[in-house]
Design a protein around this motif. Structure first.
Motif, PDB file in Angstrom:
ATOM      1  N   ASP A 293       1.115   3.007   5.369  1.00  0.00           N
ATOM      2  CA  ASP A 293       2.737   3.453   5.292  1.00  0.00           C
ATOM      3  C   ASP A 293       3.009   2.415   4.869  1.00  0.00           C
ATOM      4  OD1 ASP A 293       1.973   6.314   6.620  1.00  0.00           O
ATOM      5  OD2 ASP A 293       2.550   5.404   8.233  1.00  0.00           O
ATOM      6  N   MET A 294       2.919   1.185   4.983  1.00  0.00           N
ATOM      7  CA  MET A 294       4.033  -0.108   4.728  1.00  0.00           C
ATOM      8  C   MET A 294       3.624  -0.991   2.909  1.00  0.00           C
ATOM      9  SD  MET A 294       4.572  -2.879   7.320  1.00  0.00           S
ATOM     10  CE  MET A 294       5.220  -3.892   6.424  1.00  0.00           C
ATOM     11  N   VAL A 295       2.340  -0.371   2.868  1.00  0.00           N
ATOM     12  CA  VAL A 295       1.035  -0.177   1.420  1.00  0.00           C
ATOM     13  C   VAL A 295       1.922   0.487   0.554  1.00  0.00           C
ATOM     14  CG1 VAL A 295      -0.447  -0.361  -0.112  1.00  0.00           C
ATOM     15  CG2 VAL A 295      -0.504  -1.849   1.925  1.00  0.00           C
ATOM     16  N   ASP A 296       2.256   1.960   1.163  1.00  0.00           N
ATOM     17  CA  ASP A 296       3.063   2.844   0.474  1.00  0.00           C
ATOM     18  C   ASP A 296       4.468   2.684  -0.170  1.00  0.00           C
ATOM     19  OD1 ASP A 296       0.509   5.086   0.330  1.00  0.00           O
ATOM     20  OD2 ASP A 296       1.144   5.758   1.523  1.00  0.00           O
ATOM     21  N   VAL A 297       5.259   2.106   0.680  1.00  0.00           N
ATOM     22  CA  VAL A 297       6.713   1.882   0.496  1.00  0.00           C
ATOM     23  C   VAL A 297       6.486   0.932  -0.900  1.00  0.00           C
ATOM     24  CG1 VAL A 297       8.293   1.429   0.909  1.00  0.00           C
ATOM     25  CG2 VAL A 297       7.166   2.725   2.761  1.00  0.00           C
ATOM     26  N   TRP A 298       5.561  -0.810  -0.535  1.00  0.00           N
ATOM     27  CA  TRP A 298       5.724  -1.668  -1.428  1.00  0.00           C
ATOM     28  C   TRP A 298       5.081  -0.837  -2.612  1.00  0.00           C
ATOM     29  CZ3 TRP A 298       0.495  -3.123  -2.685  1.00  0.00           C
ATOM     30  CH2 TRP A 298       0.345  -4.686  -3.082  1.00  0.00           C
ATOM     31  N   SER A 299       4.176   0.382  -3.398  1.00  0.00           N
ATOM     32  CA  SER A 299       3.303  -0.262  -4.338  1.00  0.00           C
ATOM     33  C   SER A 299       4.341   0.689  -5.122  1.00  0.00           C
ATOM     34  CB  SER A 299       2.037   0.798  -4.157  1.00  0.00           C
ATOM     35  OG  SER A 299       2.134   1.806  -3.534  1.00  0.00           O
ATOM     36  N   ARG A 300       4.929   1.913  -4.165  1.00  0.00           N
ATOM     37  CA  ARG A 300       5.749   2.919  -5.129  1.00  0.00           C
ATOM     38  C   ARG A 300       7.209   1.055  -5.883  1.00  0.00           C
ATOM     39  NH1 ARG A 300       5.620   8.078  -4.433  1.00  0.00           N
ATOM     40  NH2 ARG A 300       4.292   8.639  -2.797  1.00  0.00           N
ATOM     41  N   ALA A 301       7.469   0.257  -4.247  1.00  0.00           N
ATOM     42  CA  ALA A 301       8.573  -0.555  -5.353  1.00  0.00           C
ATOM     43  C   ALA A 301       8.518  -1.454  -6.269  1.00  0.00           C
ATOM     44  CB  ALA A 301       9.397  -1.322  -4.115  1.00  0.00           C
ATOM     45  N   LEU A 302       7.151  -1.330  -6.917  1.00  0.00           N
ATOM     46  CA  LEU A 302       6.387  -2.024  -7.383  1.00  0.00           C
ATOM     47  C   LEU A 302       6.478  -1.440  -8.808  1.00  0.00           C
ATOM     48  CD1 LEU A 302       3.178  -4.227  -5.579  1.00  0.00           C
ATOM     49  CD2 LEU A 302       5.749  -4.723  -6.876  1.00  0.00           C
ATOM     50  N   GLY A 303       6.623  -0.151  -8.779  1.00  0.00           N
ATOM     51  CA  GLY A 303       6.288   0.732  -9.501  1.00  0.00           C
ATOM     52  C   GLY A 303       5.197   1.166  -9.901  1.00  0.00           C
ATOM     53  N   LEU A 304       4.285   1.423  -9.450  1.00  0.00           N
ATOM     54  CA  LEU A 304       2.775   1.489  -9.137  1.00  0.00           C
ATOM     55  C   LEU A 304       2.482   2.879 -10.047  1.00  0.00           C
ATOM     56  CD1 LEU A 304       0.916  -0.930  -6.969  1.00  0.00           C
ATOM     57  CD2 LEU A 304       1.596  -1.641  -9.353  1.00  0.00           C
ATOM     58  N   ASP A 305       1.654   2.937 -10.413  1.00  0.00           N
ATOM     59  CA  ASP A 305       0.988   4.946 -11.150  1.00  0.00           C
ATOM     60  C   ASP A 305       0.218   4.866 -10.177  1.00  0.00           C
ATOM     61  OD1 ASP A 305      -2.208   4.201 -10.632  1.00  0.00           O
ATOM     62  OD2 ASP A 305      -1.715   3.692 -12.680  1.00  0.00           O
ATOM     63  N   GLY A 306       0.223   6.189  -9.802  1.00  0.00           N
ATOM     64  CA  GLY A 306      -0.236   7.362  -7.901  1.00  0.00           C
ATOM     65  C   GLY A 306      -1.496   7.530  -8.425  1.00  0.00           C
ATOM     66  N   LYS A 307      -2.270   7.264  -9.240  1.00  0.00           N
ATOM     67  CA  LYS A 307      -3.630   6.572  -8.879  1.00  0.00           C
ATOM     68  C   LYS A 307      -4.006   5.680  -8.765  1.00  0.00           C
ATOM     69  CE  LYS A 307      -8.307   6.464 -11.186  1.00  0.00           C
ATOM     70  NZ  LYS A 307      -9.069   6.742 -12.106  1.00  0.00           N
ATOM     71  N   VAL A 308      -3.415   4.254  -8.816  1.00  0.00           N
ATOM     72  CA  VAL A 308      -3.334   2.933  -8.465  1.00  0.00           C
ATOM     73  C   VAL A 308      -2.744   3.020  -6.583  1.00  0.00           C
ATOM     74  CG1 VAL A 308      -2.777   0.785  -7.989  1.00  0.00           C
ATOM     75  CG2 VAL A 308      -3.438   1.981 -10.597  1.00  0.00           C
ATOM     76  N   ARG A 309      -1.662   4.236  -6.088  1.00  0.00           N
ATOM     77  CA  ARG A 309      -1.113   3.894  -5.381  1.00  0.00           C
ATOM     78  C   ARG A 309      -2.234   4.190  -3.805  1.00  0.00           C
ATOM     79  NH1 ARG A 309       3.679   6.133  -7.234  1.00  0.00           N
ATOM     80  NH2 ARG A 309       2.979   7.854  -6.523  1.00  0.00           N
ATOM     81  N   ARG A 310      -2.834   5.894  -4.751  1.00  0.00           N
ATOM     82  CA  ARG A 310      -4.229   6.559  -3.409  1.00  0.00           C
ATOM     83  C   ARG A 310      -5.144   5.206  -3.629  1.00  0.00           C
ATOM     84  NH1 ARG A 310      -2.067  10.470  -6.888  1.00  0.00           N
ATOM     85  NH2 ARG A 310      -3.309   9.932  -8.480  1.00  0.00           N
ATOM     86  N   SER A 311      -5.702   4.696  -4.325  1.00  0.00           N
ATOM     87  CA  SER A 311      -6.246   3.861  -4.175  1.00  0.00           C
ATOM     88  C   SER A 311      -5.900   3.182  -2.937  1.00  0.00           C
ATOM     89  CB  SER A 311      -7.383   3.201  -5.350  1.00  0.00           C
ATOM     90  OG  SER A 311      -8.312   1.939  -5.499  1.00  0.00           O
ATOM     91  N   LEU A 312      -4.827   2.802  -3.710  1.00  0.00           N
ATOM     92  CA  LEU A 312      -4.733   1.112  -2.056  1.00  0.00           C
ATOM     93  C   LEU A 312      -4.427   1.436  -0.992  1.00  0.00           C
ATOM     94  CD1 LEU A 312      -1.949  -1.111  -4.212  1.00  0.00           C
ATOM     95  CD2 LEU A 312      -4.284  -1.857  -3.361  1.00  0.00           C
ATOM     96  N   ARG A 313      -4.223   2.602  -0.883  1.00  0.00           N
ATOM     97  CA  ARG A 313      -3.672   3.315   0.276  1.00  0.00           C
ATOM     98  C   ARG A 313      -5.286   3.579   1.255  1.00  0.00           C
ATOM     99  NH1 ARG A 313       0.108   5.761   4.220  1.00  0.00           N
ATOM    100  NH2 ARG A 313      -1.141   7.152   5.594  1.00  0.00           N
TER     101      ARG A 313
END
Length: 332
Positions: A293-313
């Motif tokens: 959940d923290m990575v979700d907030v962080w990756s959105r704040a960095l402006g990463l695209d949806g595919k990268v965010r889902r992979s990181l999560r």
């Protein structure tokens, strides 16, 4: 034939006896529910331990109870600035952890209640070191974890290290007190936020993926600690422990800031507010999902695209689950 009234002195005696019995029953109930100061044999052995005596130095006194000992040990291991220590303070922290682990091992995993919160507060001030030891590890901390290796200083500051298993056993013993677990969890949360916030916005590859994995391993180990505590408390005590942990984690949440203004505050407060919104009922699941959940907030704040965010999560959830399983097996 009517019954004769009891003589006054006998009547008083029975009243006293009844009151004493009631008090004893109440006392036993409190002992079973809350634990008692003698459940680990007190702190006499710790006070006699040469490592504790060395850590206490000029502060050494005789006849301290466990709460007093914990408070004095906190004073000699924690510096005036958060997270910054002298070599003497870090060495004292290492010696204390090694001595406490020996005591915990002898006492079947238990630590006197008076020691739990002050020791957790000392450990929280070493979150950068404990995060490494509970998490993915690092060469320096592994090599220097033996009792013969002293605290050291490098370009990042002063450090100490103990064997991972020793730290995990101590954290488990401390965490039986919910307030102590809250102290450790909030310290680990803040350190995780600092690790994530240090990533550059244009980072890719390992520079982007490694920090979430590191934080997931540390928080996953604490999840295993929480699970072990819950399973061993049993019954109503488990529910009470979870309730107190939730209340501690959601108490006095500060105002949020934007990621650009204060990234660490943004990540920590966002997670705590999400926990508060879900309520105590879902706190166990949210704790085990915290790193993702923290990575979700962080990756959105960095402006990463949806595919990268889902992979990181996805990767973060897997790392946290693996760490939780590994630490759980070490605690068995």
């Amino acid at each position: 034939m009517p019954r004769r009234p009891l003589p006054r002195n006998r009547h008083s005696y029975l009243l006293t006896l009844t009151a004493t019995a009631c008090a004893a029953v109440a006392g036993i109930g409190a002992w079973l529910f809350l634990g008692h100061d003698d459940e680990s044999g007190g702190c006499e052995d710790l006070l006699q331990d040469e490592r504790i005596q060395e850590a206490l130095g000029d502060s050494r006194t005789t006849g301290m109870n466990c709460s007093e000992l914990g408070s004095v040990l906190r004073e000699v291991t924690v510096g005036s600035l958060p997270g910054q220590h002298s070599l003497r303070q870090a060495q004292a922290m290492k010696d204390v952890l090694l001595a406490v682990d020996d005591e915990v091992t002898k006492a079947g995993g238990r630590l006197d209640p008076g020691m739990r919160v002050p020791l957790a507060e000392s450990l929280a001030d070493y979150a950068s070191d404990t995060g490494v030891m509970l998490g993915m590890g690092r060469a320096d901390h592994v090599v220097r974890s033996s009792a013969s290796e002293p605290a050291w200083e490098d370009e990042e500051g002063v450090h100490m290290a103990v064997p991972r298993a020793a730290l995990l056993r101590t954290v488990r013993a401390v965490s039986e007190e919910p307030k102590a677990f809250v102290v450790l969890r909030l310290a680990a949360t803040r350190h995780a936020a600092e690790e994530l916030a240090a990533v550059e916005r244009d980072a890719t590859g390992a520079e982007l993926a490694a920090p979430p994995a590191r934080t997931a391993h540390t928080l996953g180990a604490l999840d295993a600690v929480a699970k072990d505590v819950r399973e061993n408390l049993g019954g109503g005590r488990t529910a009470e422990w979870e309730r107190e942990v939730f209340q501690g984690l959601t108490k006095r949440i500060p105002e949020p800031s934007s990621y650009d203004e204060d990234p660490v505050n943004h990540l920590v407060v966002s997670w705590r507010r999400a926990l508060l919104t879900k309520g105590a009922e879902g706190s166990r699941t949210l704790l085990e999902r915290q790193s993702a959940d923290m990575v979700d907030v962080w990756s959105r704040a960095l402006g990463l695209d949806g595919k990268v965010r889902r992979s990181l999560r996805h990767d973060t959830l897997n790392s946290s689950s693996a760490a939780r399983g590994n630490a759980g097996r070490e605690l068995d």
